[in-house]
Design a protein around this motif. Structure first.
Motif, PDB file in Angstrom:
ATOM      1  N   GLN A  75      18.533  12.951  12.744  1.00 35.01           N
ATOM      2  CA  GLN A  75      17.085  12.582  11.915  1.00 35.01           C
ATOM      3  C   GLN A  75      16.962  10.956  11.670  1.00 35.01           C
ATOM      4  OE1 GLN A  75      18.122  16.023   9.884  1.00 35.01           O
ATOM      5  NE2 GLN A  75      16.549  17.366  11.167  1.00 35.01           N
ATOM      6  N   ALA A  76      17.984  10.548  10.530  1.00 30.02           N
ATOM      7  CA  ALA A  76      17.105   9.250  10.494  1.00 30.02           C
ATOM      8  C   ALA A  76      17.052   8.354  11.120  1.00 30.02           C
ATOM      9  CB  ALA A  76      18.834   8.750   9.432  1.00 30.02           C
ATOM     10  N   SER A  77      17.924   8.656  12.554  1.00 31.66           N
ATOM     11  CA  SER A  77      17.556   7.618  13.524  1.00 31.66           C
ATOM     12  C   SER A  77      16.075   7.734  14.285  1.00 31.66           C
ATOM     13  CB  SER A  77      18.798   7.382  14.782  1.00 31.66           C
ATOM     14  OG  SER A  77      18.581   7.109  15.675  1.00 31.66           O
ATOM     15  N   SER A  78      15.273   8.511  13.836  1.00 39.50           N
ATOM     16  CA  SER A  78      14.379   8.996  14.654  1.00 39.50           C
ATOM     17  C   SER A  78      13.297   8.956  13.733  1.00 39.50           C
ATOM     18  CB  SER A  78      14.379  10.652  14.940  1.00 39.50           C
ATOM     19  OG  SER A  78      13.068  11.210  15.316  1.00 39.50           O
ATOM     20  N   GLU A  79      13.557   8.939  12.851  1.00 38.59           N
ATOM     21  CA  GLU A  79      12.700   8.384  11.412  1.00 38.59           C
ATOM     22  C   GLU A  79      12.548   7.056  11.624  1.00 38.59           C
ATOM     23  OE1 GLU A  79      14.034   8.877   7.752  1.00 38.59           O
ATOM     24  OE2 GLU A  79      13.289  11.068   7.805  1.00 38.59           O
ATOM     25  N   THR A  80      13.844   5.732  11.868  1.00 37.91           N
ATOM     26  CA  THR A  80      13.361   5.018  12.487  1.00 37.91           C
ATOM     27  C   THR A  80      12.845   3.932  13.258  1.00 37.91           C
ATOM     28  OG1 THR A  80      16.080   4.360  11.228  1.00 37.91           O
ATOM     29  CG2 THR A  80      15.083   2.089  12.912  1.00 37.91           C
ATOM     30  N   THR A  81      13.227   5.073  14.331  1.00 41.36           N
ATOM     31  CA  THR A  81      11.829   4.426  15.300  1.00 41.36           C
ATOM     32  C   THR A  81      10.334   4.576  15.637  1.00 41.36           C
ATOM     33  OG1 THR A  81      11.812   6.939  16.611  1.00 41.36           O
ATOM     34  CG2 THR A  81      13.939   5.427  17.416  1.00 41.36           C
ATOM     35  N   GLN A  82       9.960   5.783  14.657  1.00 38.58           N
ATOM     36  CA  GLN A  82       8.316   5.813  13.990  1.00 38.58           C
ATOM     37  C   GLN A  82       8.341   4.661  13.128  1.00 38.58           C
ATOM     38  OE1 GLN A  82       7.972  10.203  12.866  1.00 38.58           O
ATOM     39  NE2 GLN A  82       9.683  10.573  13.594  1.00 38.58           N
ATOM     40  N   ALA A  83       8.961   4.147  11.764  1.00 34.40           N
ATOM     41  CA  ALA A  83       8.473   3.253  11.147  1.00 34.40           C
ATOM     42  C   ALA A  83       7.934   1.521  11.829  1.00 34.40           C
ATOM     43  CB  ALA A  83       9.315   3.619  10.246  1.00 34.40           C
ATOM     44  N   LEU A  95       0.837  -1.337  -0.152  1.00 26.23           N
ATOM     45  CA  LEU A  95      -0.027  -0.634  -0.030  1.00 26.23           C
ATOM     46  C   LEU A  95       1.335   1.099   0.182  1.00 26.23           C
ATOM     47  CD1 LEU A  95      -2.368  -0.678   2.317  1.00 26.23           C
ATOM     48  CD2 LEU A  95      -2.726  -0.772   0.509  1.00 26.23           C
ATOM     49  N   THR A  96       1.928   1.595   0.722  1.00 34.39           N
ATOM     50  CA  THR A  96       2.599   2.445   0.422  1.00 34.39           C
ATOM     51  C   THR A  96       3.664   2.525  -0.888  1.00 34.39           C
ATOM     52  OG1 THR A  96       2.550   2.125   2.629  1.00 34.39           O
ATOM     53  CG2 THR A  96       5.097   3.216   1.852  1.00 34.39           C
ATOM     54  N   GLY A 112       1.678   7.433   7.584  1.00 33.40           N
ATOM     55  CA  GLY A 112       2.625   7.875   8.192  1.00 33.40           C
ATOM     56  C   GLY A 112       4.352   7.594   7.666  1.00 33.40           C
ATOM     57  N   LEU A 113       3.932   6.237   7.003  1.00 34.30           N
ATOM     58  CA  LEU A 113       5.274   6.030   6.011  1.00 34.30           C
ATOM     59  C   LEU A 113       5.474   6.291   4.364  1.00 34.30           C
ATOM     60  CD1 LEU A 113       5.157   2.198   6.471  1.00 34.30           C
ATOM     61  CD2 LEU A 113       6.943   3.633   7.033  1.00 34.30           C
ATOM     62  N   ARG A 114       3.922   7.149   3.912  1.00 37.09           N
ATOM     63  CA  ARG A 114       4.003   8.065   2.822  1.00 37.09           C
ATOM     64  C   ARG A 114       4.387   9.163   2.838  1.00 37.09           C
ATOM     65  NH1 ARG A 114       1.327   6.654  -1.153  1.00 37.09           N
ATOM     66  NH2 ARG A 114       0.357   4.819  -1.684  1.00 37.09           N
ATOM     67  N   ALA A 115       4.292  10.009   4.178  1.00 36.52           N
ATOM     68  CA  ALA A 115       4.813  11.704   4.824  1.00 36.52           C
ATOM     69  C   ALA A 115       6.034  10.743   5.081  1.00 36.52           C
ATOM     70  CB  ALA A 115       3.781  11.262   5.885  1.00 36.52           C
ATOM     71  N   LEU A 116       6.915   9.835   5.221  1.00 32.98           N
ATOM     72  CA  LEU A 116       8.067  10.064   5.536  1.00 32.98           C
ATOM     73  C   LEU A 116       8.829   9.889   3.983  1.00 32.98           C
ATOM     74  CD1 LEU A 116       9.251   7.291   8.243  1.00 32.98           C
ATOM     75  CD2 LEU A 116       9.488   9.783   8.251  1.00 32.98           C
ATOM     76  N   LEU A 124      12.394   3.697   2.422  1.00 38.63           N
ATOM     77  CA  LEU A 124      11.241   2.992   3.574  1.00 38.63           C
ATOM     78  C   LEU A 124      11.250   1.782   3.690  1.00 38.63           C
ATOM     79  CD1 LEU A 124       8.218   5.352   2.826  1.00 38.63           C
ATOM     80  CD2 LEU A 124      10.118   5.813   4.396  1.00 38.63           C
ATOM     81  N   ASP A 125      11.964   0.559   3.087  1.00 42.85           N
ATOM     82  CA  ASP A 125      11.966  -0.416   3.370  1.00 42.85           C
ATOM     83  C   ASP A 125      13.494  -1.079   4.336  1.00 42.85           C
ATOM     84  OD1 ASP A 125      12.327  -3.469   2.674  1.00 42.85           O
ATOM     85  OD2 ASP A 125      14.340  -3.173   1.872  1.00 42.85           O
ATOM     86  N   THR A 126      14.268  -0.372   4.269  1.00 43.86           N
ATOM     87  CA  THR A 126      15.635  -0.122   5.069  1.00 43.86           C
ATOM     88  C   THR A 126      15.453   0.436   6.139  1.00 43.86           C
ATOM     89  OG1 THR A 126      17.165   0.521   3.420  1.00 43.86           O
ATOM     90  CG2 THR A 126      17.853   0.348   5.785  1.00 43.86           C
TER      91      THR A 126
END
Length: 222
Positions: free
Chosen positions: A214-222, A15-16, A200-204, A24-26
């Protein structure tokens, strides 16, 4: 033939628009357990390997899913579950159900969430909204049990504050058993989770790539 966990694509990835090796896969691979559990939840609800208990059929599950996705106004999820509903409906020889569900999405559309809190400090956030009932023409196609399921799914999706014993009794009166009501509620809750994760993933995906903290922060949200 029912697909297995090994052959069914990860639905959130699908869907994403996530492809193997992209950003995003990473990110999702850093939360592999959460990724696996989300997919396993989908499979348990929509592609169970063992016969599902009760009378909440796969065709009815797809009908409820298409309705809930439509209420969330997420086009890709709506298209995905509409396609699944059409395929399952064809196998079960249930003409008119996809069209009835589409009509009920239009009838049930609302901004939400709305409803009333118990009297107290939160009462100032009470928001009035229309009560939803399946239309007579669609009820004739869908039947009483599935119509009751749509009304309950609408309640949970758009006015959960108004959940009550009377709402559960309406399902029981329509022929639902307790275990089936639990599965219905789980399905609606899972779809809300799945659709929010996709958003959320689409926003990322739309945001510029970052590095370091910042990338580490993204990881915790995905």
């Amino acid at each position: 033939m029912t697909q297995t966990a090994d052959t069914t694509p990860d639905v959130i990835d699908l869907l994403t628009g996530i492809t193997p090796g992209d950003r995003l896969d990473t990110l999702r691979r850093h939360r592999l357990q959460a990724r696996t559990h989300a997919q396993q939840s989908y499979l348990a609800l929509f592609e169970p390997q063992a016969p599902q208990p009760g009378r909440f059929s796969l065709a009815d599950r797809q009908a409820v899913a298409a309705f809930v996705a439509g209420l969330h106004q997420q086009p890709d999820a709506t298209a995905f579950y509409n396609a699944a509903l059409a395929a399952e409906g064809a196998r079960q020889a249930r003409p008119g159900v996809p069209q009835a569900i589409a009509a009920e999405v239009v009838r049930g559309a609302a901004r939400g969430p709305y409803g009333n809190y118990p009297p107290g400090p939160l009462s100032e956030e009470d928001t009035a909204g229309p009560a939803y009932h399946v239309g007579d023409a669609q009820r004739a196609v869908l039947g009483a049990p599935l119509s009751a399921a749509l009304e309950h799914a609408h309640l949970l999706t758009l006015h959960p504050r108004d959940a009550s014993p009377a709402a559960l009794q309406a399902l029981l009166d329509a022929g639902w058993r307790t275990t089936e009501i639990v599965t219905l509620s789980q399905l609606v809750a899972f779809l809300a989770f799945q659709i929010r994760v996709v958003a959320g993933l689409r926003a990322l995906a739309a945001a510029p790539a970052h590095t370091g903290n910042q990338a580490s922060s993204e990881t915790t949200q995905a």
